[in-house]
Design an enzyme around this catalytic site. Structure first.
Site, PDB file in Angstrom:
ATOM      1  N   PRO A   2       0.814  -1.212   0.000  1.00 21.43           N
ATOM      2  CA  PRO A   2       0.000   0.000   0.000  1.00 21.43           C
ATOM      3  C   PRO A   2       0.853   1.270   0.000  1.00 21.43           C
ATOM      4  O   PRO A   2       1.638   1.511   0.915  1.00 21.43           O
ATOM      5  CB  PRO A   2      -0.803  -0.109   1.291  1.00 21.43           C
ATOM      6  CG  PRO A   2      -0.590  -1.497   1.791  1.00 21.43           C
ATOM      7  CD  PRO A   2       0.705  -1.946   1.238  1.00 21.43           C
ATOM      8  N   GLU A   3       0.698   2.072  -1.026  1.00 22.00           N
ATOM      9  CA  GLU A   3       1.282   3.406  -1.078  1.00 22.00           C
ATOM     10  C   GLU A   3       0.103   4.381  -1.109  1.00 22.00           C
ATOM     11  O   GLU A   3      -1.030   3.983  -0.875  1.00 22.00           O
ATOM     12  CB  GLU A   3       2.171   3.546  -2.321  1.00 22.00           C
ATOM     13  CG  GLU A   3       3.255   2.473  -2.393  1.00 22.00           C
ATOM     14  CD  GLU A   3       4.124   2.566  -3.634  1.00 22.00           C
ATOM     15  OE1 GLU A   3       4.215   3.662  -4.219  1.00 22.00           O
ATOM     16  OE2 GLU A   3       4.706   1.544  -4.016  1.00 22.00           O
TER      17      GLU A   3
END
Length: 285
Positions: A2-3
DNA sequence: ATGCTACCCTGGCAGC
DNA sequence: TGCTGCCAGGGTAGCA
């Protein structure tokens, strides 16, 4: 992994379900993974969930405890829950009847006008963080958020000024959360490709920084519109996958032909991470 | 200040 | 089939 776009997708999924809901209890299935004083976890029971926000790659829940708990002496008025998904963290809106996934570390039980529900925090590799603290106090988990600028809010001139005079490789600068917060390995590589900049390039000229600024915004906006990239096991808050991974032009494509010029893509290690790039399209100078 | 390496952790996969 | 070993990487600590 997750960014910013993945975290944004999660927050957009959670906000309508949780905002204004009543937190009944935080059930700790793996307490070692949950940070913050146990007494605060007790105090969070019955709290109003006032808001769900993203800051960089962090998710913040603003909680208002019930009046009784609030009137205790020295009791903080507001609480804050901060969640970082690390590499493999997930937040899933579930019904009580759904089977528990392996590595579920906590369950937030909540109730709202539409009925009751659960928010489950799952993180197999435990690179994530789950921190409860008092808002505005020393223990406020919002203090853990890096001090960088939001890449979708900063303008080109500000970003050029921020990066100007820094000597490190541009890829390292993009990953530094104290400069910009929210970029990770995927979107740093994709942005550099679109801007035609080699990940090892240093001391970029102003025009190249402007081009990079545009590329970062473009990549993030497209990825958010696509619901993020589902590599490894990322899913949104309803278990749905993003599909931006099919639009990756360099990330994870080592040895495959560049979509622009056909040259085989290469991989080098920078800042302890794989940097994927086209040796022909992306220039050092 | 800056920049490196090591470390945390599990699942997935290659190779035997 | 089952084992071993390696790799993925976000963030931080410790070191030069």
């Amino acid at each position: 992994m997750p960014e910013l776009p993945e975290v944004e997708t999660v927050v957009r999924g959670l906000a309508p379900a949780l905002t204004g809901a009543r937190l009944l209890a935080i059930e700790a299935l793996f307490p070692e993974q949950l940070e913050g004083p146990p007494a605060l976890y007790q105090r969070a029971s019955g709290a109003l969930i006032e808001g769900v926000r993203r800051k960089g790659k962090y998710i913040l829940l603003d909680l208002v405890p019930p009046a009784g708990a609030r009137q205790q002496k020295s009791a903080p008025r507001h609480l804050r829950l901060m969640i970082h998904l690390g590499m493999t963290g997930k937040l899933l809106l579930s019904k009580a009847s759904e089977p528990l996934e392996k590595h579920t570390h906590a369950i937030l039980h909540f109730r709202r006008s539409g009925g009751s529900g659960q928010l489950r925090y799952v993180d197999p590799r435990r690179f994530g963080r789950f921190v409860l603290g008092a808002a505005g106090a020393e223990s406020d988990p919002e203090r853990l958020v890096a001090g960088g600028r939001e890449p979708l809010e900063i303008d080109a001139a500000e970003m050029a000024a921020l990066f100007h005079g820094r000597s490190g490789p541009i890829k390292n600068l993009l990953l530094n959360q104290n400069l910009l917060r929210g970029l990770g390995n995927i979107y740093a590589d994709e942005s550099l490709f679109r801007a035609g900049i080699h990940p090892r390039a240093r001391r970029l000229s102003r025009p190249r920084l402007y081009r990079l600024h545009g590329a970062v915004r473009e990549v993030l906006a497209e990825a958010i519109a696509a619901g993020g990239s589902s590599i490894s096991d990322y899913v949104g808050s309803s278990g749905e996958k993003g599909w931006f991974q099919v639009r990756h032009r360099v990330y994870g494509r080592t040895g495959e032909p560049c979509l622009r010029c056909g040259t085989p893509l290469r991989r080098v290690v920078l800042a302890g991470r794989s940097a994927h790039f086209c040796p022909r399209c992306q220039k050092q100078k």
